[in-house]
Motif scaffolding. Sequence first.
Motif, mmCIF file in Angstrom:
data_model
loop_
_atom_site.group_PDB
_atom_site.id
_atom_site.type_symbol
_atom_site.label_atom_id
_atom_site.label_comp_id
_atom_site.label_asym_id
_atom_site.label_seq_id
_atom_site.Cartn_x
_atom_site.Cartn_y
_atom_site.Cartn_z
ATOM 1 N N SER A 347 0.824 -1.211 0.000
ATOM 2 C CA SER A 347 0.000 0.000 0.000
ATOM 3 C C SER A 347 0.860 1.264 0.000
ATOM 4 C CB SER A 347 -0.939 -0.001 1.207
ATOM 5 O OG SER A 347 -0.217 0.157 2.412
ATOM 6 N N PHE A 348 2.093 1.172 0.496
ATOM 7 C CA PHE A 348 2.973 2.331 0.449
ATOM 8 C C PHE A 348 3.287 2.714 -1.000
ATOM 9 C CE2 PHE A 348 4.979 1.033 4.783
ATOM 10 C CZ PHE A 348 3.834 1.466 5.426
ATOM 11 N N PHE A 349 3.503 1.696 -1.827
ATOM 12 C CA PHE A 349 3.775 1.945 -3.249
ATOM 13 C C PHE A 349 2.586 2.635 -3.911
ATOM 14 C CE2 PHE A 349 3.081 0.153 -7.563
ATOM 15 C CZ PHE A 349 4.123 0.789 -8.217
ATOM 16 N N VAL A 350 1.378 2.115 -3.655
ATOM 17 C CA VAL A 350 0.179 2.690 -4.265
ATOM 18 C C VAL A 350 -0.135 4.049 -3.650
ATOM 19 C CG1 VAL A 350 -2.289 2.341 -4.647
ATOM 20 C CG2 VAL A 350 -0.721 0.408 -4.809
ATOM 21 N N GLY A 351 0.041 4.170 -2.334
ATOM 22 C CA GLY A 351 -0.230 5.448 -1.685
ATOM 23 C C GLY A 351 0.643 6.559 -2.229
ATOM 24 N N THR A 352 1.886 6.242 -2.546
ATOM 25 C CA THR A 352 2.786 7.243 -3.126
ATOM 26 C C THR A 352 2.272 7.730 -4.474
ATOM 27 O OG1 THR A 352 4.658 6.176 -2.017
ATOM 28 C CG2 THR A 352 5.174 7.693 -3.795
ATOM 29 N N ALA A 353 1.616 6.843 -5.220
ATOM 30 C CA ALA A 353 1.106 7.216 -6.545
ATOM 31 C C ALA A 353 0.090 8.351 -6.452
ATOM 32 C CB ALA A 353 0.477 6.003 -7.222
ATOM 33 N N TYR A 354 -0.654 8.416 -5.327
ATOM 34 C CA TYR A 354 -1.622 9.501 -5.156
ATOM 35 C C TYR A 354 -0.941 10.875 -5.136
ATOM 36 C CZ TYR A 354 -5.028 5.949 -3.577
ATOM 37 O OH TYR A 354 -5.874 4.870 -3.482
ATOM 38 N N THR A 355 0.334 10.901 -4.750
ATOM 39 C CA THR A 355 1.020 12.183 -4.544
ATOM 40 C C THR A 355 1.937 12.584 -5.691
ATOM 41 O OG1 THR A 355 2.975 11.204 -3.456
ATOM 42 C CG2 THR A 355 1.044 11.644 -2.071
ATOM 43 N N THR A 496 -7.336 9.580 1.882
ATOM 44 C CA THR A 496 -7.962 10.612 2.714
ATOM 45 C C THR A 496 -6.953 11.569 3.355
ATOM 46 O OG1 THR A 496 -7.948 9.233 4.725
ATOM 47 C CG2 THR A 496 -9.855 9.030 3.250
ATOM 48 N N PHE A 497 -5.665 11.171 3.422
ATOM 49 C CA PHE A 497 -4.724 12.036 4.131
ATOM 50 C C PHE A 497 -3.356 12.186 3.462
ATOM 51 C CE2 PHE A 497 -3.415 7.890 5.743
ATOM 52 C CZ PHE A 497 -2.029 8.006 5.818
ATOM 53 N N ILE A 498 -2.995 11.287 2.528
ATOM 54 C CA ILE A 498 -1.613 11.261 2.062
ATOM 55 C C ILE A 498 -1.213 12.528 1.320
ATOM 56 C CG2 ILE A 498 -2.077 10.135 -0.159
ATOM 57 C CD1 ILE A 498 0.870 9.431 2.239
ATOM 58 N N ASN A 499 -2.150 13.162 0.588
ATOM 59 C CA ASN A 499 -1.811 14.388 -0.127
ATOM 60 C C ASN A 499 -1.500 15.519 0.849
ATOM 61 O OD1 ASN A 499 -4.024 12.886 -2.020
ATOM 62 N ND2 ASN A 499 -2.462 13.892 -3.252
ATOM 63 N N ASP A 500 -2.321 15.645 1.901
ATOM 64 C CA ASP A 500 -2.066 16.668 2.914
ATOM 65 C C ASP A 500 -0.779 16.374 3.683
ATOM 66 O OD1 ASP A 500 -4.416 17.909 2.168
ATOM 67 O OD2 ASP A 500 -5.619 16.942 3.733
ATOM 68 N N TYR A 501 -0.538 15.082 3.968
ATOM 69 C CA TYR A 501 0.664 14.694 4.712
ATOM 70 C C TYR A 501 1.929 15.019 3.917
ATOM 71 C CZ TYR A 501 4.109 11.627 6.960
ATOM 72 O OH TYR A 501 5.231 11.131 7.570
ATOM 73 N N ALA A 502 1.910 14.691 2.610
ATOM 74 C CA ALA A 502 3.080 14.967 1.771
ATOM 75 C C ALA A 502 3.329 16.465 1.655
ATOM 76 C CB ALA A 502 2.883 14.358 0.382
ATOM 77 N N ALA A 503 2.239 17.260 1.601
ATOM 78 C CA ALA A 503 2.392 18.707 1.501
ATOM 79 C C ALA A 503 2.934 19.307 2.796
ATOM 80 C CB ALA A 503 1.047 19.348 1.154
ATOM 81 N N LYS A 504 2.510 18.764 3.937
ATOM 82 C CA LYS A 504 2.911 19.317 5.231
ATOM 83 C C LYS A 504 4.320 18.881 5.636
ATOM 84 C CE LYS A 504 1.515 19.498 10.095
ATOM 85 N NZ LYS A 504 0.517 19.065 11.108
ATOM 86 N N GLU A 505 4.596 17.565 5.570
ATOM 87 C CA GLU A 505 5.876 17.040 6.049
ATOM 88 C C GLU A 505 6.946 16.973 4.964
ATOM 89 O OE1 GLU A 505 6.432 16.480 9.144
ATOM 90 O OE2 GLU A 505 4.368 16.708 9.853
ATOM 91 N N GLY A 506 6.515 17.030 3.726
ATOM 92 C CA GLY A 506 7.454 16.932 2.619
ATOM 93 C C GLY A 506 7.494 15.519 2.055
ATOM 94 N N PRO A 507 7.572 15.358 0.729
ATOM 95 C CA PRO A 507 7.567 14.012 0.134
ATOM 96 C C PRO A 507 8.792 13.186 0.507
ATOM 97 C CG PRO A 507 8.068 15.684 -1.516
ATOM 98 C CD PRO A 507 7.649 16.422 -0.289
ATOM 99 N N GLY A 508 9.931 13.834 0.750
ATOM 100 C CA GLY A 508 11.128 13.096 1.148
ATOM 101 C C GLY A 508 10.940 12.427 2.499
ATOM 102 N N HIS A 509 10.336 13.139 3.433
ATOM 103 C CA HIS A 509 10.060 12.573 4.753
ATOM 104 C C HIS A 509 9.094 11.397 4.624
ATOM 105 C CE1 HIS A 509 9.315 12.493 9.095
ATOM 106 N NE2 HIS A 509 8.021 12.399 8.795
#
Length: 552
Positions: A347-355, A496-509
């Motif tokens: 799911s991490f692989f697929v979740g990354t695709a959302y971002t 539901t949250f990965i786009n906001d999480y990537a924007a807030k913490e940064g995609p590298g994190h």
Amino acid sequence: MTLGIVEPKTESQPPGTYFLVDTSQTSAEHPYEHSNFKHGKGKKNNIILIPQPSDDPNDPLLWPTWKREAAFAFLFFNCIIFAACPGPMIAPATVALAIQLAVPIKSVAQLSGYQLLIVGALGPFVSVLARKYGKRPQFLFACLFGVIGTGICIAGFDQSNLTKSYDVLLAGRMVQGLGTTAFESLSVAAIGDMFFLHERGLRTALLVLTLACLSSFVAIIGGTTFEHMGARTLFVILLPIQIFGALGVFFFLPESQYRRVSDVAPITSSSSTVKEKDSANAVTEDAEFNGVEPTATVPKRSFVQDLRVTSGVYSEENLFKLLGEIFLHLGNPAVIWVQLVSAVLVSFFVGTAYTLAQIFSPPPYNLTVSQNGYFFTGALVGGILGVSAGPICDFTARTLARRNKGVYEAEFRIPVCLFAVVVFAAGWFTFSWALDHPSKERVVLCAFCYGAVCFGTSVASTSGGLYILDAFKRHSTEIFILQMMIKNFVFYAFSTFINDYAAKEGPGHMCKVFGIVTLCGFTTCVPMYVFGKVNRVWVHRVWKSYAGEKRL
């Protein structure tokens, strides 16, 4: 201890332990298996067939080669168009579609998220119906709803206002989800119905390719098509292909479920007399556990007879009881393990695709919709290379079985995960570094890293799927349903949250966290390999006891 596997304190043979490789050395120690069990043909004549085929001409294991391969071909094809295509086809256009429909980026991600939620929620019911009425009806109904859902999506772009367009499109995506569940959850189990143990590796890897990796190819095509022809055209192109797939299922994918008395070629003792007696006892016990009688001689079904939607009832159990039994498998440590290495980590692989579109559309990357699609080329290449996990798993199984005096243990599928660990580490942490030091020149490196993650995903999923298929064949449908259900629930949660999480913490994190959790998760492969056989014996005893209680 056998090759690092702890031997349970029992004289009975658990499911997943088979006499597989027959050589001149082992034939002297196992003469009964050498002379009485059916072997492969040609170069595989030293391989004992597992499961042992019956004498019934309708046994899927005895279907003509063309029939089995045609069934697999359409299974493979429909996994692509009904399970792999619908979700990622709009992924590269996440930002552009949000602008077109005047909704937040998160809402576009949820077009896929709600679809996956439906897939997961429907899973247990598909499992119950497949167990009671067979797999063919589930595949046929999945085709029907998949086609209807795509038609609704097409209609969504013809609405009078943007709000209504989004709502109709969302409804169509959810109906598409009804067409995904069966192909995503029953396909690997169907391979176990039609092919012997030594034939499953490549085919399982190909199905993993469709479900986990060919989504990347879909994203590449989807990005270019969206940019030049619009989102509606994506679904217009998909519709006739799905209709073709549905016709292929109707004509070339007969019912693969079979009331098999015994899966096992028993590993017997040294005395020929005792061997024959033990073998007979093993079959009798197996038949009692399954609650079926040995198959009587029946006429071979014709092509027209195979077109029946249903082939009768395969279980007399109450539907609600069957539904409840699915969740009993969560008490099996092996099931928890496979959820981790082949569901949560995937799911991490697929979740990354959302971002990805969110990351690479703005500066300094400035990728267009089609370029966002091309980014998935790395994942496509990684997924194709990941198909090698199937033959590697088969080679490892045969090699370790030879070292184990011809005896195969299901745990021999697990060591291949070492490849996944190395590639996952390289992929996630390099990806994290590249995203923390953004520049347009590093897009190729990022695509390569995402491809490495995809490769690791393929290897882990193939290894885990084959282990479950070999160790718990009778329960594989329910276990794969649980895996699919949990995986899709996690996919929905990410939407539901990965786009906001990537924007807030940064995609590298985000990638660094995924990498750390992945490596920690794969440490469970060690105890699973060492204590897997002990666990199989325990699970077998529990289910035999449960089956006995139900008969009283």
